[in-house]
Motif scaffolding. Structure first.
Motif, PDB file in Angstrom:
ATOM      1  N   TYR A 178       0.639  -1.208  -0.467  1.00 56.22           N
ATOM      2  CA  TYR A 178      -0.091   0.611  -0.007  1.00 56.22           C
ATOM      3  C   TYR A 178       0.726   1.484  -0.012  1.00 56.22           C
ATOM      4  O   TYR A 178       1.988   1.812   0.880  1.00 56.22           O
ATOM      5  CB  TYR A 178      -0.010   0.082   1.173  1.00 56.22           C
ATOM      6  CG  TYR A 178      -2.295  -1.039   1.118  1.00 56.22           C
ATOM      7  CD1 TYR A 178      -2.850  -0.962   0.309  1.00 56.22           C
ATOM      8  CD2 TYR A 178      -2.104  -1.899   2.209  1.00 56.22           C
ATOM      9  CE1 TYR A 178      -4.273  -1.985   0.084  1.00 56.22           C
ATOM     10  CE2 TYR A 178      -3.046  -2.945   2.020  1.00 56.22           C
ATOM     11  CZ  TYR A 178      -3.590  -3.386   1.260  1.00 56.22           C
ATOM     12  OH  TYR A 178      -5.123  -4.073   1.251  1.00 56.22           O
ATOM     13  N   ASN A 179       0.649   2.644  -0.249  1.00 55.71           N
ATOM     14  CA  ASN A 179       0.792   3.353  -0.706  1.00 55.71           C
ATOM     15  C   ASN A 179       0.822   4.125   0.821  1.00 55.71           C
ATOM     16  O   ASN A 179      -0.197   5.065   0.485  1.00 55.71           O
ATOM     17  CB  ASN A 179       0.333   4.335  -1.688  1.00 55.71           C
ATOM     18  CG  ASN A 179       1.053   5.799  -1.670  1.00 55.71           C
ATOM     19  OD1 ASN A 179       2.443   5.579  -0.854  1.00 55.71           O
ATOM     20  ND2 ASN A 179       0.409   6.946  -2.691  1.00 55.71           N
ATOM     21  N   ASN A 180       1.905   3.802   1.807  1.00 55.04           N
ATOM     22  CA  ASN A 180       0.852   4.337   3.605  1.00 55.04           C
ATOM     23  C   ASN A 180       2.325   4.141   3.930  1.00 55.04           C
ATOM     24  O   ASN A 180       3.052   3.600   3.359  1.00 55.04           O
ATOM     25  CB  ASN A 180      -0.367   3.869   4.020  1.00 55.04           C
ATOM     26  CG  ASN A 180       0.248   2.292   4.282  1.00 55.04           C
ATOM     27  OD1 ASN A 180       1.186   1.605   4.313  1.00 55.04           O
ATOM     28  ND2 ASN A 180      -1.097   1.453   3.948  1.00 55.04           N
TER      29      ASN A 180
ATOM     30  N   SER B  13      -5.470  -4.870  -6.623  1.00 53.65           N
ATOM     31  CA  SER B  13      -6.467  -4.499  -5.680  1.00 53.65           C
ATOM     32  C   SER B  13      -6.810  -4.898  -4.169  1.00 53.65           C
ATOM     33  O   SER B  13      -6.683  -6.215  -4.492  1.00 53.65           O
ATOM     34  CB  SER B  13      -7.436  -3.671  -6.077  1.00 53.65           C
ATOM     35  OG  SER B  13      -8.446  -3.091  -5.001  1.00 53.65           O
ATOM     36  N   TYR B  45      -0.286   1.165  -7.088  1.00 52.71           N
ATOM     37  CA  TYR B  45      -1.672   1.527  -6.197  1.00 52.71           C
ATOM     38  C   TYR B  45      -2.424   1.377  -6.719  1.00 52.71           C
ATOM     39  O   TYR B  45      -2.987   2.032  -6.676  1.00 52.71           O
ATOM     40  CB  TYR B  45      -1.052   2.335  -4.993  1.00 52.71           C
ATOM     41  CG  TYR B  45       0.498   2.739  -4.631  1.00 52.71           C
ATOM     42  CD1 TYR B  45       0.413   1.454  -3.744  1.00 52.71           C
ATOM     43  CD2 TYR B  45       1.593   3.272  -4.753  1.00 52.71           C
ATOM     44  CE1 TYR B  45       2.254   1.636  -2.822  1.00 52.71           C
ATOM     45  CE2 TYR B  45       1.907   3.347  -4.151  1.00 52.71           C
ATOM     46  CZ  TYR B  45       2.799   2.293  -3.463  1.00 52.71           C
ATOM     47  OH  TYR B  45       3.811   2.189  -2.812  1.00 52.71           O
ATOM     48  N   GLU B  48      -4.950   4.061  -7.499  1.00 53.98           N
ATOM     49  CA  GLU B  48      -4.668   5.567  -7.028  1.00 53.98           C
ATOM     50  C   GLU B  48      -3.273   5.744  -8.375  1.00 53.98           C
ATOM     51  O   GLU B  48      -2.938   6.755  -8.811  1.00 53.98           O
ATOM     52  CB  GLU B  48      -3.748   5.211  -5.499  1.00 53.98           C
ATOM     53  CG  GLU B  48      -4.484   5.528  -4.256  1.00 53.98           C
ATOM     54  CD  GLU B  48      -3.534   5.146  -3.272  1.00 53.98           C
ATOM     55  OE1 GLU B  48      -4.424   4.315  -2.572  1.00 53.98           O
ATOM     56  OE2 GLU B  48      -2.352   5.656  -3.465  1.00 53.98           O
ATOM     57  N   SER B  79      -0.974  -1.804  -4.178  1.00 53.56           N
ATOM     58  CA  SER B  79      -1.883  -2.289  -4.492  1.00 53.56           C
ATOM     59  C   SER B  79      -2.890  -1.235  -3.485  1.00 53.56           C
ATOM     60  O   SER B  79      -2.167   0.524  -3.104  1.00 53.56           O
ATOM     61  CB  SER B  79      -3.246  -3.266  -3.116  1.00 53.56           C
ATOM     62  OG  SER B  79      -4.135  -3.564  -3.204  1.00 53.56           O
ATOM     63  N   CYS B  80      -4.257  -1.041  -3.418  1.00 57.98           N
ATOM     64  CA  CYS B  80      -5.241  -0.160  -2.261  1.00 57.98           C
ATOM     65  C   CYS B  80      -6.821  -0.647  -2.220  1.00 57.98           C
ATOM     66  O   CYS B  80      -6.841  -1.570  -2.454  1.00 57.98           O
ATOM     67  CB  CYS B  80      -5.162   1.248  -4.018  1.00 57.98           C
ATOM     68  SG  CYS B  80      -6.286   1.047  -5.320  1.00 57.98           S
ATOM     69  N   ARG B  81      -6.583   0.493  -1.609  1.00 61.88           N
ATOM     70  CA  ARG B  81      -8.296   0.025  -0.829  1.00 61.88           C
ATOM     71  C   ARG B  81      -9.122   1.207  -1.163  1.00 61.88           C
ATOM     72  O   ARG B  81      -9.535   1.735  -0.446  1.00 61.88           O
ATOM     73  CB  ARG B  81      -7.735   0.089   0.798  1.00 61.88           C
ATOM     74  CG  ARG B  81      -7.863  -1.493   1.204  1.00 61.88           C
ATOM     75  CD  ARG B  81      -8.378  -1.994   2.466  1.00 61.88           C
ATOM     76  NE  ARG B  81      -6.606  -3.481   2.524  1.00 61.88           N
ATOM     77  CZ  ARG B  81      -7.788  -3.868   2.750  1.00 61.88           C
ATOM     78  NH1 ARG B  81      -8.474  -4.437   1.902  1.00 61.88           N
ATOM     79  NH2 ARG B  81      -7.145  -5.451   3.057  1.00 61.88           N
ATOM     80  N   TYR B  82      -9.369   1.268  -2.323  1.00 58.51           N
ATOM     81  CA  TYR B  82      -9.717   2.818  -2.972  1.00 58.51           C
ATOM     82  C   TYR B  82     -11.345   2.077  -3.221  1.00 58.51           C
ATOM     83  O   TYR B  82     -11.550   1.542  -4.373  1.00 58.51           O
ATOM     84  CB  TYR B  82      -9.202   3.261  -4.415  1.00 58.51           C
ATOM     85  CG  TYR B  82     -10.334   4.334  -4.457  1.00 58.51           C
ATOM     86  CD1 TYR B  82      -9.252   5.861  -4.462  1.00 58.51           C
ATOM     87  CD2 TYR B  82     -10.829   4.366  -4.994  1.00 58.51           C
ATOM     88  CE1 TYR B  82      -9.080   6.901  -4.928  1.00 58.51           C
ATOM     89  CE2 TYR B  82     -11.511   5.762  -5.947  1.00 58.51           C
ATOM     90  CZ  TYR B  82     -10.705   7.371  -5.837  1.00 58.51           C
ATOM     91  OH  TYR B  82     -10.809   7.810  -6.040  1.00 58.51           O
ATOM     92  N   SER B 117     -13.491  -4.780  -5.624  1.00 58.16           N
ATOM     93  CA  SER B 117     -12.716  -4.487  -6.912  1.00 58.16           C
ATOM     94  C   SER B 117     -13.533  -4.843  -8.026  1.00 58.16           C
ATOM     95  O   SER B 117     -13.893  -4.215  -8.632  1.00 58.16           O
ATOM     96  CB  SER B 117     -11.448  -5.232  -7.162  1.00 58.16           C
ATOM     97  OG  SER B 117     -10.777  -5.301  -6.290  1.00 58.16           O
TER      98      SER B 117
END
Lengths: 410, 410
Positions: A178-180, B13, B45, B48, B79-82, B117
């Motif tokens: 993750y981007n964090n 994701s 990501y 994102e 990855s992301c949690r978007y 996703s």
């Protein structure tokens, strides 16, 4: 002319390892082939099994299952944490043990264990010599902690080291997605010696270069320096991977965090665990919300599925050669591993007097740790790397390891 | 006559798995070979990366490293949690995404992820159809939780299942060595679906028959029944191995134990962890001092070193066939696995409409769980067992996995 056939006894003691049964297999295989040995017996729960006369007869087991012992983690005979007092303080126990040895015609006794077990080997062999009891008692080293002196390293360590380094690589990859910002604290075993924590440094060949920081019990842990070091990495990389020994101590020599229940085991070792959670709760307040604690727990000492071939082979050789040495009349000694060469790695099995081993602890040399006390040097990597080498196709059934199934006939 | 060459984009994701990059590799390999596709890009990501125009160009990577992606755990692209809102609520985001698609000439978009996703795939493909934007958007399933509907199972689950069953076998062996009473609680992931907990039952082919009790989120957790069941096993065996899903819930549907900080993730999922410790503290008071909690944590979703061949191959096939279907003009669908046969196991890749998948959850059927709600039935084992089969010799270097090292040129 008939040969007097005598029996051989093998027992396990202390915390288990992934390869401790490979040593048992070495003893059984070698002893079974020798014509002067009648029965090969195994003691159920170490010294306790001797006191209770609970012995397995390996000749009654399926030979295919005996072979699988080599690939079965944790003490298959049962282990104990029995601390033998001096025979002045506790003569009855010695009399009991030797009367059982006599009753079962035990000529050879092999005790596979760590520090405390080598103390037992020392006491029992001293007692035998003093009382003129004819028996060969040989210690066989095992400990994931790698803290036994007299041997270059101990069987069990290589596999635990391989498991730890592999897991740190995988955890660091997982934490990178993750981007964090995040912090991972990986807590490994090791009360007083940081060999297991040190092994995590092998993981840093991967691009993530985890771990960033390693804390060993050999170095006094200072919370301020820790926060300072961590902040530096955190600012630069946003993601920090820390490996910490359960046994890190403060300036007064107290464990940074003893167990929730502050329990002690029977040797008065403090029961560890929880230092990761302790540091995490601190970091959550001070630095970053996202702190994960991964405690490798007993997984790190049972990981046959990730076994090192070097480690497995050496554990087997130690058991096998213990019999060879006993047959040659040796007693009161521990089988040990001598490193002959590092590139390519070569070792040989030798004997060391057990009084050189008992009640000592081999720690990571301070000159193998960096000045800041938060990482190890190349020398440590050179020492550890050969011990995790080689892949073993362990027996499998239906996609899972197939461990030995003994009948345990007493 | 020149062929209009268009670009292909792949993104990851949600939570990572051990084999999610095998799907990426499948996409890259298949797309790179197709002459109508110009560039294969990867989004950094997930969504994102699209919003920020952060794309990797795989043609600039070393092909040997691309191949190693297949054997690299965790989302290598990031990855992301978007959580994408509806386009009525958030039209700018949609406009932004499609302007980037247009700018980068994206004709094919592959989104590898779980439930949330697939919701994104649904929303974006619906939007494209409504606005007449020509693009093929295909979802590729991944989740260790195995809770995606429309597919027999999800890539990532088989390897996590194999790791869990293997670890439970090893932990149970470790816990068996002393002549004492003890309880081991192994905490596994799974918020609402107990597939991971169920997989632990595969371990019970070993002589120890661990686990003794399995608690899944599908069954309301009752502390009294738990203590009753545990006491029964404890009296009989002295040693109890329990597997518990992080997501078990009480009669009101609340998590038995939410995280210390009671945090929530961005999808308003409660952040789990800690149910093992919670139960342990209870058991220590009521039953037995010796309770160990082993939390498999992120180890269970990153365990490439214990990968299932069936799982790895299927993850790769899903990525590969996603490209095949997209080239055939499909959009708004998810690649899925259909089980053709169980003995021998055979599967094929198919497509399912993504609106059948998004926002649903596949749980362990109640008829696969025993009446008492503390174990699974043979039907569940028959379902899971084929998914953990097969060993893979993953690339190794110096005794450790050798994961892909990408240059990540944006």
């Amino acid at each position: 002319m008939s040969i007097l056939k005598t029996n051989c006894l093998v027992a396990q003691s202390g915390g288990p390892t992934a390869v401790i049964n490979a040593s048992v297999y070495g003893v059984i295989e070698k002893a079974s082939k020798n014509k002067t040995i009648n029965k090969v017996l195994g003691s159920n729960y170490g010294l306790e099994g001797i006191l209770n006369k609970n012995f397995f007869d390996f000749s009654k087991e399926n030979p295919a299952e005996i072979k699988r012992l080599k690939y079965t983690p944790a003490a298959a005979l049962g282990s104990c944490r029995y601390k033998l007092k001096s025979h002045l303080k506790n003569p009855e126990t010695y009399e009991k043990i030797f009367s059982v040895f006599k009753e079962f015609n035990i000529q050879y006794f092999f005790y596979i264990g760590g520090n405390d077990s080598m103390d037992t080997v020392k006491k029992l062999s001293d007692y035998a010599l003093e009382t003129g009891f004819e028996i060969q008692i040989i210690g066989v080293p095992k400990t994931i902690d790698n803290d036994l002196v007299g041997t270059d390293h101990s069987p069990g360590y290589g596999t635990a080291a391989k498991y730890i380094a592999t897991s740190v690589m995988e955890v660091a990859r997982d934490g990178s997605v993750y981007n964090n910002e995040n912090i991972h604290i990986i807590e490994v075993m090791g009360r007083h010696a940081g060999w297991l924590a040190a092994a995590s440094a092998l993981a840093n060949k991967d691009v993530i270069n985890a771990p960033d920081l390693i804390y060993l019990p050999e170095v006094t842990f200072n919370l301020n320096s820790f926060i300072e070091d961590l902040t530096k990495v955190y600012k630069k990389k946003k993601k920090v991977n820390i490996v910490v020994s359960e046994g890190i101590k403060d300036v007064n020599g107290n464990f940074v965090y003893a167990n929730k229940s502050a329990g002690h085991d029977v040797f008065k070792h403090k029961q560890m665990g929880g230092v990761g959670d302790f540091l995490a709760s601190y970091l959550k307040k001070e630095i970053c919300d996202r702190v994960k604690v991964i405690e490798l727990n007993v997984l790190q000492r049972a990981s046959m599925h990730c076994v090192s071939k070097v480690d497995l082979d050496e554990a087997y050789f130690c058991g096998r050669d213990a019999v060879k040495f006993a047959l040659a009349g040796e007693t009161g000694k521990m089988v040990a591993i001598e490193r002959i060469n590092n590139h390519p790695y070569q070792s040989k099995i030798k004997l060391v007097p057990v009084n050189h081993v008992a009640n000592h602890e081999k720690k990571v040399p301070i000159c193998w740790i960096n000045k800041r006390g938060n990482y190890i040097k190349q020398k440590a990597i050179d020492y550890i790397l050969p011990l995790i080498q080689g892949k073993v196709d362990i027996p499998r059934e239906n996609g899972l390891p197939r461990f030995a199934k003994l009948k345990y006939i007493l």
